[in-house]
Write a protein that holds these residues in place. Structure first.
Motif, short mmCIF file in Angstrom:
data_model
loop_
_atom_site.label_atom_id
_atom_site.label_comp_id
_atom_site.label_asym_id
_atom_site.label_seq_id
_atom_site.Cartn_x
_atom_site.Cartn_y
_atom_site.Cartn_z
N ASP A 597 0.82 -1.21 0.00
CA ASP A 597 0.00 0.00 0.00
C ASP A 597 0.86 1.26 0.00
OD1 ASP A 597 -2.41 -1.45 0.09
OD2 ASP A 597 -2.23 -1.68 2.27
N ALA A 598 2.10 1.15 0.48
CA ALA A 598 2.98 2.33 0.58
C ALA A 598 4.42 1.89 0.42
CB ALA A 598 2.77 3.03 1.92
N GLU A 599 5.31 2.90 0.21
CA GLU A 599 6.73 2.60 0.02
C GLU A 599 7.55 2.86 1.28
OE1 GLU A 599 8.41 4.60 -3.31
OE2 GLU A 599 7.00 3.78 -4.76
N GLU A 600 6.89 3.16 2.37
CA GLU A 600 7.63 3.49 3.60
C GLU A 600 8.40 2.26 4.12
OE1 GLU A 600 5.38 5.31 6.66
OE2 GLU A 600 4.31 6.65 5.30
N VAL A 601 9.65 2.51 4.51
CA VAL A 601 10.50 1.45 5.06
C VAL A 601 11.11 1.94 6.37
CG1 VAL A 601 12.51 -0.02 4.69
CG2 VAL A 601 11.03 0.55 2.76
N HIS A 602 10.97 1.14 7.42
CA HIS A 602 11.55 1.47 8.74
C HIS A 602 12.56 0.39 9.09
CE1 HIS A 602 8.44 4.51 9.25
NE2 HIS A 602 7.55 3.61 8.83
N PRO A 603 13.85 0.67 8.93
CA PRO A 603 14.89 -0.35 9.19
C PRO A 603 14.81 -0.98 10.56
CG PRO A 603 15.83 1.54 8.05
CD PRO A 603 14.43 1.93 8.43
N GLU A 604 14.29 -0.22 11.56
CA GLU A 604 14.22 -0.77 12.91
C GLU A 604 13.26 -1.96 13.00
OE1 GLU A 604 11.27 2.68 12.71
OE2 GLU A 604 13.33 2.24 12.03
N LEU A 605 12.41 -2.14 11.99
CA LEU A 605 11.47 -3.27 12.00
C LEU A 605 12.03 -4.53 11.33
CD1 LEU A 605 8.09 -1.44 11.15
CD2 LEU A 605 8.87 -2.26 13.39
N PHE A 606 13.25 -4.43 10.80
CA PHE A 606 13.85 -5.60 10.17
C PHE A 606 14.09 -6.68 11.22
CE2 PHE A 606 15.98 -2.76 6.75
CZ PHE A 606 14.79 -2.75 6.03
N GLU A 607 13.83 -7.93 10.87
CA GLU A 607 13.99 -9.03 11.82
C GLU A 607 15.09 -10.01 11.41
OE1 GLU A 607 10.14 -10.84 12.06
OE2 GLU A 607 9.39 -9.34 13.48
N SER A 608 15.71 -9.76 10.22
CA SER A 608 16.77 -10.68 9.79
C SER A 608 17.86 -9.89 9.08
CB SER A 608 16.21 -11.74 8.85
OG SER A 608 15.84 -11.15 7.61
N LYS A 609 19.04 -10.50 9.03
CA LYS A 609 20.17 -9.85 8.36
C LYS A 609 19.91 -9.74 6.86
CE LYS A 609 22.80 -14.13 7.65
NZ LYS A 609 24.07 -14.83 7.87
N GLU A 610 19.10 -10.67 6.27
CA GLU A 610 18.81 -10.64 4.84
C GLU A 610 17.99 -9.40 4.47
OE1 GLU A 610 19.97 -14.70 5.83
OE2 GLU A 610 18.49 -13.32 6.69
N GLU A 611 17.08 -9.02 5.37
CA GLU A 611 16.32 -7.79 5.12
C GLU A 611 17.24 -6.59 5.09
OE1 GLU A 611 12.15 -7.39 7.01
OE2 GLU A 611 13.21 -8.84 8.30
N GLN A 612 18.10 -6.51 6.11
CA GLN A 612 19.01 -5.37 6.23
C GLN A 612 19.98 -5.34 5.04
OE1 GLN A 612 18.98 -3.00 8.95
NE2 GLN A 612 20.16 -1.93 7.36
N GLN A 613 20.45 -6.54 4.68
CA GLN A 613 21.40 -6.61 3.55
C GLN A 613 20.75 -6.11 2.26
OE1 GLN A 613 22.42 -10.54 2.23
NE2 GLN A 613 24.33 -9.88 1.24
N ASP A 616 20.38 -2.32 2.42
CA ASP A 616 21.65 -1.61 2.26
C ASP A 616 22.13 -1.63 0.81
OD1 ASP A 616 21.61 -1.09 4.96
OD2 ASP A 616 22.96 -2.76 5.48
N VAL A 617 22.04 -2.83 0.18
CA VAL A 617 22.48 -2.93 -1.22
C VAL A 617 21.61 -2.04 -2.11
CG1 VAL A 617 22.69 -4.47 -3.22
CG2 VAL A 617 23.42 -5.25 -0.94
N PHE A 618 20.32 -2.02 -1.83
CA PHE A 618 19.41 -1.21 -2.65
C PHE A 618 19.75 0.28 -2.57
CE2 PHE A 618 15.38 1.26 -2.96
CZ PHE A 618 15.23 1.15 -4.34
N GLN A 619 20.14 0.75 -1.37
CA GLN A 619 20.48 2.17 -1.23
C GLN A 619 21.64 2.53 -2.15
OE1 GLN A 619 18.26 3.95 0.60
NE2 GLN A 619 17.41 1.89 0.78
N THR A 620 22.61 1.65 -2.21
CA THR A 620 23.78 1.89 -3.07
C THR A 620 23.40 1.78 -4.55
OG1 THR A 620 25.22 0.96 -1.37
CG2 THR A 620 26.12 1.14 -3.59
N VAL A 621 22.65 0.72 -4.86
CA VAL A 621 22.24 0.49 -6.24
C VAL A 621 21.36 1.62 -6.75
CG1 VAL A 621 20.72 -0.94 -7.67
CG2 VAL A 621 22.48 -2.02 -6.26
N HIS A 622 20.44 2.08 -5.92
CA HIS A 622 19.47 3.10 -6.35
C HIS A 622 20.17 4.37 -6.81
CE1 HIS A 622 15.88 5.57 -6.46
NE2 HIS A 622 16.49 6.45 -5.68
N GLU A 623 21.16 4.80 -6.07
CA GLU A 623 21.85 6.04 -6.40
C GLU A 623 22.56 5.92 -7.75
OE1 GLU A 623 25.32 9.00 -4.60
OE2 GLU A 623 24.45 7.43 -3.33
#
Length: 694
Positions: A597-613, A616-623
């Motif tokens: 429904d939305a694009e909001e992402v809150h890193p503090e809600l991540f429950e696994s290292k795969e989510e965080q990974q 993080d990769v997407f932030q670099t790739v996106h730019e």
């Protein structure tokens, strides 16, 4: 035993532009008619002159082949009554098939038994069937039809005679009060009435009467004579294919001749002289071997070479009058100034609801200014582009263009140069009409390209705004061709300008000017879809598969040159097994992102290292990806996007996206939606049929 069949339809002179299509129809419809009537045949040869359309069919069988068919009737439970007797349904079925109940047998079809009979159909005599061929003649379609006398039939031209032969035998039928015969007519002046002894003797019989019935042979004769004259005089003839085709269809027995005109006329621009020769007189212009127009012309006479010199002199007199007109127009058009000519545009209606030609020029100028800014032109280039836009239509009020409409732009360039305009500005006045036809030459200059796009955009947006949207084959204002011209020009220049942005710019002008328009939403939707369909057409013409076309254009056209390069790259990638993991990863993202429904992402809600990974990769790739896409570096952009494949697969292997916790689920879907936004910027990969290619 087989024979040759001949059908000839004799008419008053057909317009040359009707003949090619009519002959193609006649051959196609003849083949279909013979096939539908089960008449075996060999080859079909077509013939056409201004006064006749004909087909000669070889190896036509004397009769249809016999047939033995199986006919299916009612179900067994309907065919038999309670006592086991044949029902009326069964009896009626067998009678209808020419059989009786003793011939019935049953066959099971999908668990149900049905009545069947075998029936023998004796082939009919071909001669009797051929008597119905008149329906083929009557089925021919022409751009315009007419009636003549007190007859009800509407046809391209009055029917004067018909030939129908099966070998030596006349096939009897009639259309209106014209009956078939073996009688035909030769050349209108050199030939006479004659008879065709048999269908095999058609060409020779007409040849004896100064008629070359074969279009191909007639054209070859013209070309051969042109080449002989060219070699004899050491000329270079401009053999235009369209003119050659037209001349071929204007004569039955061609004879080439040449004539001359005064060198004083060479002061008139050669485009005007050539147009006068070709369009009005159907002459071939003559050039020297260094491509200079010479004061000669070549024509084609409908007849033999007797007294050909007298024919040439007569044509010289006619052409002299034409060229004097052109000379007068040229001299008169140079009087006054461009500004005086432009002032007349305010008195010429462009379109009743869209104002005058002067109003259109003002819009073209405004669009040109904005586009020049977007493309970062220098101040000098902007001034030239603006001036070209301001005067782009001035030649429409000249006498030369009024007489030869096809010279619009061409004469504008020449007159602009004579009136002292800058060379680039003068060239742009001509180029802004390009491309003049489908797949035609696009403008070669930056200024010409800008004004061309501005003019065509104004025409399209204006027409669509007042409801003139092309439907089916109807496109009276040539909007499809003009949209293709815009896209082809953008592609040729490699400009990174969004097509949608261009459309919306011009549409906004119309809204601000309060020009009559349909609802803003309707016009916006129609314009975007109209251009998207044209873009899809061009990509398919470039041999891009339809599914990839739809994938690339799913989110709009954007920068058309970039869209083309993305499509070409995806055509390659779909055949590379190494790309399959990337495609699967990106496709999984697109499929699940639809649930977000939305694009909001809150890193503090991540429950696994795969989510965080993945995050993080997407932030670099996106730019990097965004920068590469904005610069049109599609190969690098796809390579960068491919860097997400591994973390995406790891994410899906370790994470349940649709978690029970609503906040966690929404957060994961939001991440996928952000990634999907970048993927869609490239293409909707879910529309590509990947599996069929691996």
């Amino acid at each position: 035993m087989s024979k040759t069949v001949l059908f000839e339809l004799g008419l008053e002179e057909l317009p040359a532009r009707f003949i090619n299509d009519a002959l193609a129809q006649l051959k196609d419809k003849t083949e279909k008619w013979l096939t539908d009537n089960r008449i075996p045949f060999g080859d079909i040869h077509g013939f056409a002159t201004p006064r006749r359309l004909a087909v000669q069919i070889t190896e036509v069988a004397d009769k249809q082949p016999d047939l033995e068919e199986e006919a299916k009737g009612p179900a067994k439970k309907i065919a038999l009554d309670e006592e086991g007797n044949w029902s009326k349904a069964a009896i009626g079925f067998t009678k209808g098939q020419g059989r009786d109940v003793d011939d019935i047998y049953f066959k099971e079809i999908k668990g149900t038994e049905y009545v069947h009979v075998r029936k023998f159909i004796e082939g009919k005599e071909t001669a009797a069937l051929l008597e119905q061929f008149g329906e083929v003649f009557l089925s021919l379609n022409f751009p315009k039809n007419m009636r003549w006398g007190d007859r009800d039939l509407r046809f391209a031209r009055p029917i004067r005679w018909m030939v129908a032969l099966f070998g030596e035998q006349v096939i009897p039928f009639q259309i209106e009060n014209v009956h078939t015969d073996r009688r035909t007519f030769g050349h209108r002046f050199l030939g006479s009435e004659t008879t065709i002894p048999s269908a095999d003797h058609y060409e020779q019989t007409l040849s004896d009467q100064y008629v070359m019935a074969s279009v191909e042979k007639r054209q070859d004769r013209i070309v051969s004579q042109l080449k002989q004259l060219e070699e004899k005089q050491s000329w270079k003839l401009m053999i235009d294919e369209e003119l050659l085709e037209e001349v071929t269809h204007l004569v039955e027995y061609p004879a080439v001749f040449s004539g001359a005109f005064s060198e004083e006329f060479l002061e008139v621009p050669e485009e005007a002289l050539i147009t006068s020769m070709k369009e009005h007189q159907r002459y071939f212009p003559v050039h020297s071997h260094d491509n200079k127009l010479l004061p000669y012309f070549v024509g084609v006479r409908n007849g033999d070479d007797q007294n050909i010199d007298i024919v040439a002199r007569g044509n010289e007199k006619v052409l002299k009058a034409r060229l004097k007109d052109a000379q007068f127009f040229y001299e008169e058009d140079q009087k006054g100034s461009i500004d005086e000519k432009m002032e007349k545009l305010s008195r010429m209606v462009y379109q009743e609801e869209l104002g005058t030609l002067a109003d259109k020029v003002q819009r073209i100028t405004a669009i040109t200014g904005k586009l020049s800014e977007w493309l970062g032109l220098s101040e000098e280039e902007k001034q030239k582009a603006t001036r070209a836009a301001e005067i782009c239509k001035f030649d429409l009020v000249t006498q030369m263009v009024d007489e030869f409409t096809e010279l619009q732009g061409v004469m504008g360039e020449k007159y602009a140069r004579l009136f002292g305009e800058d060379e680039e500005v003068a060239a742009a006045v001509n180029e802004h009409y390009m491309p003049r036809q489908a797949n035609g030459e696009v403008p070669s200059s930056t200024i010409g390209s800008i004004v061309s796009i501005a003019d065509k955009l104004d025409t399209i947006v204006g027409s669509v705004s007042i409801g003139h949207v092309p439907t089916g084959s109807q496109d009276p204002y040539g909007l499809r061709r003009q949209a293709l011209g815009i896209l082809q020009t953008l592609n040729s220049r490699g400009w990174s300008v969004s097509v949608e942005k261009l459309i919306d710019l011009v549409h906004q002008f119309y809204i601000e000017l309060e020009l009559p328009t349909r609802s803003e939403e309707e016009v916006h939707k129609d314009l975007h879809e109209f251009f998207r369909v044209r873009a899809a057409y061009l990509l398919r013409e470039n041999e891009v598969d339809p599914d990839i076309v739809e994938a690339v254009l799913a989110q709009g056209i954007g920068h058309f040159p970039v869209a083309g390069r993305k499509a070409d790259l995806l055509v390659e990638k779909r055949n590379e097994p190494s790309f399959k993991p990337v495609q699967e990863a990106l496709g999984r993202v697109l499929n699940l992102a639809e649930k977000a429904d939305a694009e909001e992402v809150h890193p503090e809600l991540f429950e696994s290292k795969e989510e965080q990974q993945l995050y993080d990769v997407f932030q670099t790739v996106h730019e990097s990806y965004s920068r590469q896409m904005s610069e049109g570096r599609v190969e690098e952009a796809l390579e960068t996007l491919s860097g997400l494949a591994e973390p995406i697969h790891s994410f899906f292997d370790a994470v349940m996206v649709m978690a029970e916790d609503e906040r966690v689920r929404a957060n994961r879907l939001g991440l996928l939606k952000q990634i999907a936004g970048d993927i869609y910027q490239y293409a909707d990969l879910t529309r590509i049929e990947w599996k069929q290619q691996f």
